[in-house]
Design an enzyme around this catalytic site. Structure first.
Site, PDB file in Angstrom:
ATOM      1  N   ARG A 121       7.464  -9.931 -42.968  1.00  0.00           N
ATOM      2  CA  ARG A 121       8.328  -9.037 -42.158  1.00  0.00           C
ATOM      3  C   ARG A 121       8.214  -7.639 -42.004  1.00  0.00           C
ATOM      4  NH1 ARG A 121      12.109 -12.067 -45.861  1.00  0.00           N
ATOM      5  NH2 ARG A 121      12.775 -14.127 -44.860  1.00  0.00           N
ATOM      6  N   LYS A 143       4.785  -0.914 -28.854  1.00  0.00           N
ATOM      7  CA  LYS A 143       4.921  -2.229 -28.246  1.00  0.00           C
ATOM      8  C   LYS A 143       3.613  -3.283 -28.649  1.00  0.00           C
ATOM      9  CE  LYS A 143       7.407  -1.521 -23.844  1.00  0.00           C
ATOM     10  NZ  LYS A 143       7.164  -1.660 -22.187  1.00  0.00           N
ATOM     11  N   GLU A 185      -4.159   5.209 -16.238  1.00  0.00           N
ATOM     12  CA  GLU A 185      -3.055   5.526 -17.087  1.00  0.00           C
ATOM     13  C   GLU A 185      -3.018   6.922 -17.487  1.00  0.00           C
ATOM     14  OE1 GLU A 185      -1.063   3.045 -17.772  1.00  0.00           O
ATOM     15  OE2 GLU A 185      -2.201   1.220 -17.997  1.00  0.00           O
ATOM     16  N   LYS A 227       3.995  10.574 -23.126  1.00  0.00           N
ATOM     17  CA  LYS A 227       4.546   9.051 -23.536  1.00  0.00           C
ATOM     18  C   LYS A 227       5.365   9.198 -24.897  1.00  0.00           C
ATOM     19  CE  LYS A 227       3.536   4.231 -24.527  1.00  0.00           C
ATOM     20  NZ  LYS A 227       2.715   3.122 -24.477  1.00  0.00           N
ATOM     21  N   GLU A 237      13.231   0.627 -24.683  1.00  0.00           N
ATOM     22  CA  GLU A 237      13.214   0.508 -23.265  1.00  0.00           C
ATOM     23  C   GLU A 237      14.736  -0.196 -22.896  1.00  0.00           C
ATOM     24  OE1 GLU A 237       9.378  -0.928 -21.765  1.00  0.00           O
ATOM     25  OE2 GLU A 237      10.549  -1.742 -19.883  1.00  0.00           O
ATOM     26  N   ARG A 242      11.971   4.808 -20.585  1.00  0.00           N
ATOM     27  CA  ARG A 242      10.694   3.979 -20.970  1.00  0.00           C
ATOM     28  C   ARG A 242      10.160   2.974 -19.817  1.00  0.00           C
ATOM     29  NH1 ARG A 242       7.895   1.932 -26.594  1.00  0.00           N
ATOM     30  NH2 ARG A 242       5.940   1.715 -25.995  1.00  0.00           N
ATOM     31  N   ASN A 246       5.966   1.809 -16.486  1.00  0.00           N
ATOM     32  CA  ASN A 246       5.500   0.792 -15.854  1.00  0.00           C
ATOM     33  C   ASN A 246       5.194   0.990 -14.291  1.00  0.00           C
ATOM     34  OD1 ASN A 246       5.938  -0.876 -18.021  1.00  0.00           O
ATOM     35  ND2 ASN A 246       8.055  -1.247 -17.553  1.00  0.00           N
ATOM     36  N   HIS A 249       2.681  -1.011 -12.182  1.00  0.00           N
ATOM     37  CA  HIS A 249       2.376  -2.107 -13.181  1.00  0.00           C
ATOM     38  C   HIS A 249       2.786  -3.443 -12.704  1.00  0.00           C
ATOM     39  CE1 HIS A 249       1.154   0.830 -16.158  1.00  0.00           C
ATOM     40  NE2 HIS A 249       0.916  -0.223 -16.884  1.00  0.00           N
ATOM     41  N   HIS A 253       0.334  -6.109 -11.702  1.00  0.00           N
ATOM     42  CA  HIS A 253       0.217  -7.462 -12.405  1.00  0.00           C
ATOM     43  C   HIS A 253       0.112  -8.355 -11.328  1.00  0.00           C
ATOM     44  CE1 HIS A 253       2.248 -10.460 -14.846  1.00  0.00           C
ATOM     45  NE2 HIS A 253       1.523 -10.069 -15.943  1.00  0.00           N
ATOM     46  N   HIS A 267      -7.208  -4.382 -16.060  1.00  0.00           N
ATOM     47  CA  HIS A 267      -5.948  -3.874 -15.933  1.00  0.00           C
ATOM     48  C   HIS A 267      -5.705  -2.608 -15.530  1.00  0.00           C
ATOM     49  CE1 HIS A 267      -1.688  -3.436 -17.417  1.00  0.00           C
ATOM     50  NE2 HIS A 267      -2.139  -2.277 -17.835  1.00  0.00           N
TER      51      HIS A 267
HETATM   52  P1  NAD Z   1      -9.798  -4.194 -24.210  1.00  0.00           P
HETATM   53  O1  NAD Z   1      -8.955  -4.066 -25.631  1.00  0.00           O
HETATM   54  O2  NAD Z   1     -10.052  -5.378 -23.907  1.00  0.00           O
HETATM   55  O3  NAD Z   1     -11.248  -3.126 -24.192  1.00  0.00           O
HETATM   56  C1  NAD Z   1     -12.095  -3.069 -23.120  1.00  0.00           C
HETATM   57  C2  NAD Z   1     -13.487  -3.622 -23.292  1.00  0.00           C
HETATM   58  O4  NAD Z   1     -14.068  -2.585 -23.987  1.00  0.00           O
HETATM   59  C3  NAD Z   1     -13.514  -4.728 -24.182  1.00  0.00           C
HETATM   60  O5  NAD Z   1     -14.456  -5.671 -23.814  1.00  0.00           O
HETATM   61  C4  NAD Z   1     -13.885  -4.013 -25.705  1.00  0.00           C
HETATM   62  O6  NAD Z   1     -14.802  -4.994 -26.447  1.00  0.00           O
HETATM   63  C5  NAD Z   1     -14.532  -3.027 -25.204  1.00  0.00           C
HETATM   64  N1  NAD Z   1     -14.711  -1.752 -25.904  1.00  0.00           N
HETATM   65  C6  NAD Z   1     -13.594  -1.171 -26.496  1.00  0.00           C
HETATM   66  N2  NAD Z   1     -13.803   0.178 -27.053  1.00  0.00           N
HETATM   67  C7  NAD Z   1     -15.291   0.207 -26.847  1.00  0.00           C
HETATM   68  C8  NAD Z   1     -16.100   1.164 -27.261  1.00  0.00           C
HETATM   69  N3  NAD Z   1     -15.695   2.359 -27.927  1.00  0.00           N
HETATM   70  N4  NAD Z   1     -17.380   1.033 -26.931  1.00  0.00           N
HETATM   71  C9  NAD Z   1     -17.706  -0.182 -26.446  1.00  0.00           C
HETATM   72  N5  NAD Z   1     -17.009  -1.130 -26.067  1.00  0.00           N
HETATM   73  C10 NAD Z   1     -15.669  -0.845 -26.091  1.00  0.00           C
HETATM   74  O7  NAD Z   1      -8.893  -3.658 -23.328  1.00  0.00           O
HETATM   75  P2  NAD Z   1      -8.069  -2.181 -23.135  1.00  0.00           P
HETATM   76  O8  NAD Z   1      -8.160  -1.863 -21.636  1.00  0.00           O
HETATM   77  O9  NAD Z   1      -8.283  -1.116 -24.181  1.00  0.00           O
HETATM   78  O10 NAD Z   1      -6.543  -2.818 -23.197  1.00  0.00           O
HETATM   79  C11 NAD Z   1      -6.048  -3.696 -22.486  1.00  0.00           C
HETATM   80  C12 NAD Z   1      -4.918  -4.427 -23.101  1.00  0.00           C
HETATM   81  O11 NAD Z   1      -3.972  -3.557 -23.473  1.00  0.00           O
HETATM   82  C13 NAD Z   1      -4.053  -5.495 -22.453  1.00  0.00           C
HETATM   83  O12 NAD Z   1      -4.152  -6.663 -23.340  1.00  0.00           O
HETATM   84  C14 NAD Z   1      -2.919  -4.800 -21.990  1.00  0.00           C
HETATM   85  O13 NAD Z   1      -1.909  -5.950 -22.076  1.00  0.00           O
HETATM   86  C15 NAD Z   1      -2.598  -4.003 -23.273  1.00  0.00           C
HETATM   87  N6  NAD Z   1      -1.725  -2.847 -23.139  1.00  0.00           N
HETATM   88  C16 NAD Z   1      -0.725  -2.642 -24.009  1.00  0.00           C
HETATM   89  C17 NAD Z   1       0.268  -1.565 -24.038  1.00  0.00           C
HETATM   90  C18 NAD Z   1       1.182  -1.301 -25.069  1.00  0.00           C
HETATM   91  O14 NAD Z   1       1.968  -0.404 -24.793  1.00  0.00           O
HETATM   92  N7  NAD Z   1       1.018  -2.089 -26.067  1.00  0.00           N
HETATM   93  C19 NAD Z   1       0.012  -0.761 -22.704  1.00  0.00           C
HETATM   94  C20 NAD Z   1      -1.198  -0.836 -21.892  1.00  0.00           C
HETATM   95  C21 NAD Z   1      -1.994  -1.888 -22.133  1.00  0.00           C
HETATM   96  N1  GLY Z   2       2.902   0.630 -21.769  1.00  0.00           N
HETATM   97  C1  GLY Z   2       4.124   0.764 -21.569  1.00  0.00           C
HETATM   98  C2  GLY Z   2       5.036   1.218 -22.637  1.00  0.00           C
HETATM   99  O1  GLY Z   2       4.425   1.493 -23.780  1.00  0.00           O
HETATM  100  O2  GLY Z   2       6.208   1.148 -22.369  1.00  0.00           O
END
Ligand code: NAD
Ligand code: GLY
Length: 368
Positions: A121, A143, A185, A227, A237, A242, A246, A249, A253, A267
């Site tokens: 939990r 998130k 971003e 942020k 949100e 918040r 987006n 997005h 998306h 993305h």
């Molecule tokens: P990712 O985690 O897939 O990383 C991108 C690529 O870079 C991957 O191939 C990874 O292996 C590589 N990589 C990462 N760090 C590295 C480094 N220092 N050196 C070499 N390679 C490296 O993608 P991302 O763009 O970081 O994140 C995208 C994800 O984040 C999506 O799933 C999206 O939905 C999520 N997201 C979440 C939030 C949130 O608020 N939680 C906000 C925006 C995006």
């Molecule tokens: N990336 C959108 C949020 O954190 O609300």
């Protein structure tokens, strides 16, 4: 080093931004690593680039890593990996007061955070974001989510990390395309609420992408501070504040869905194009000067990012893109809220947008 407080009610924490934080992991996590073995979640690419450094840092501080290394890529945000990860954390005898380390981009952060949210939990976790996107966005704000066959991020929880350590050195091993995608971003914070910061991006974005450490630290700290203010005021949100995060997005998306969430469009690349579309759509509705909307497009083109949807060669029409939007999780009683702009730095949530109007606008953009 910059230290940004995130003042969420009941669970405040810090985001530290600087060079060498991973090398000093144990002292940065002082008081939080209670046991000799420390569970560390990562992916194959990040492990190849940073595994030895983390092993060394933990060893120097009298700890050892228990690694769980997932395949790199979005597919790891799955029910299967969530189940296997929680089973693994249980096998590691992780207790609620223990901290799991999430070393990676948004994929590892989102999956680890969700596993931490449901383990017994709720146990603690520390974000060690290694992509620019994760450092300025996904590691902050709590998130967490996985994807399901019905769509991206449809199952998840709000669960704040105990600490975020954003090491600028991690960006040195990040592929340039991933760096640029994360940069979208950064620009988002300027476009949604801070025209002065957008002007800073205009002047310094290229230097940031080329490796200027000062520019990187400034931009990341500024983005995280923006942020943090939003998350502290509207963690769940519920007020609409918040939701401004987006920006770009909903359009983005739809583009990601149309390209099958594949490497064809990352993305952040979808978000950059989505922000251009949000700006042009705002201009088409008479909300924002056309010149400002074109300024947004020009900025992304100048730093080497795609800024024209037509150039993607999607082979679809506006109605097909809008069909993806109908499944958006933000859909509320048949209305899809859109983040639009009154100008650069002035985003707002519009709830009067008809999807047919969006489809017609997108037809025009696809034919540009
Ligand atoms: P990712 O985690 O897939 O990383 C991108 C690529 O870079 C991957 O191939 C990874 O292996 C590589 N990589 C990462 N760090 C590295 C480094 N220092 N050196 C070499 N390679 C490296 O993608 P991302 O763009 O970081 O994140 C995208 C994800 O984040 C999506 O799933 C999206 O939905 C999520 N997201 C979440 C939030 C949130 O608020 N939680 C906000 C925006 C995006
Ligand atoms: N990336 C959108 C949020 O954190 O609300």
């Amino acid at each position: 080093m910059a230290v940004i407080p995130v003042d969420v009610a009941g669970r405040p924490y810090e985001v530290r931004i600087g060079t060498g934080l991973l090398a000093n992991l144990v002292s940065e996590c002082r008081g939080r690593l209670r046991k000799a073995r420390v569970p560390v979640m990562t992916d194959t690419n990040v492990y190849a680039a940073w595994g030895a450094a983390i092993d060394h840092a933990l060893h120097q501080g009298g700890h050892e890593a228990a690694w769980r290394i997932l395949p790199a890529g979005e597919a790891s945000k799955s029910w299967d990996q969530l189940a296997a990860t929680t089973d693994w954390l249980l096998a590691q005898e992780v207790e609620r007061g223990d901290h799991v380390l999430a070393l990676g981009g948004g994929v590892i952060g989102d999956l680890t955070g969700f596993a931490a949210a449901i383990l017994k939990r709720g146990c603690q976790f520390i974000q060690l974001p290694t992509t620019l996107l994760a450092q300025v966005d996904s590691s902050v704000g709590g998130k967490t989510a996985i994807n399901t066959p019905a769509g991206k991020n449809l199952v998840g929880a709000f669960h704040q990390p105990a600490l975020v350590l954003a090491d600028l050195a991690a960006l040195d091993t990040l592929p340039p395309r991933e760096l640029r995608a994360g940069y979208a971003e950064v620009v988002k914070y300027g476009l949604l609420g801070d025209g002065t910061f957008f002007a800073w991006c205009d002047a310094n974005g290229a230097a940031l992408l080329a490796g200027d450490a000062g520019a990187r630290e400034y931009a990341i700290a500024h983005s995280v501070a923006a942020k943090a203010r939003i998350v502290a005021a509207d963690e769940r949100e519920t007020t609409g504040l918040r939701a401004l995060l987006n920006l770009g997005h909903t359009f983005g998306h739809a583009l990601e869905a149309q390209t099958g969430f594949s490497d064809r469009l990352l993305h952040g690349e979808g978000v950059a194009l989505g922000m251009v579309l949000a700006a042009r759509f705002s201009a088409a509705r008479g909300l924002m000067p056309r010149a400002s909307a074109e300024h947004v497009a020009r900025h992304f083109a100048e730093v080497g990012m795609a800024s024209e949807v037509a150039a993607l060669g999607l082979n679809c029409d506006g109605a097909e893109l809008v069909a993806h939007m109908r499944h958006d999780k933000k859909m509320d009683a048949g209305v899809l809220p859109f983040v639009l702009m009154h100008g650069i730095g002035h985003a707002f949530l519009a709830t009067d947008v008809a999807l047919d109007e969006v489809a017609a606008f997108l037809d025009g953009e696809l034919a540009r």
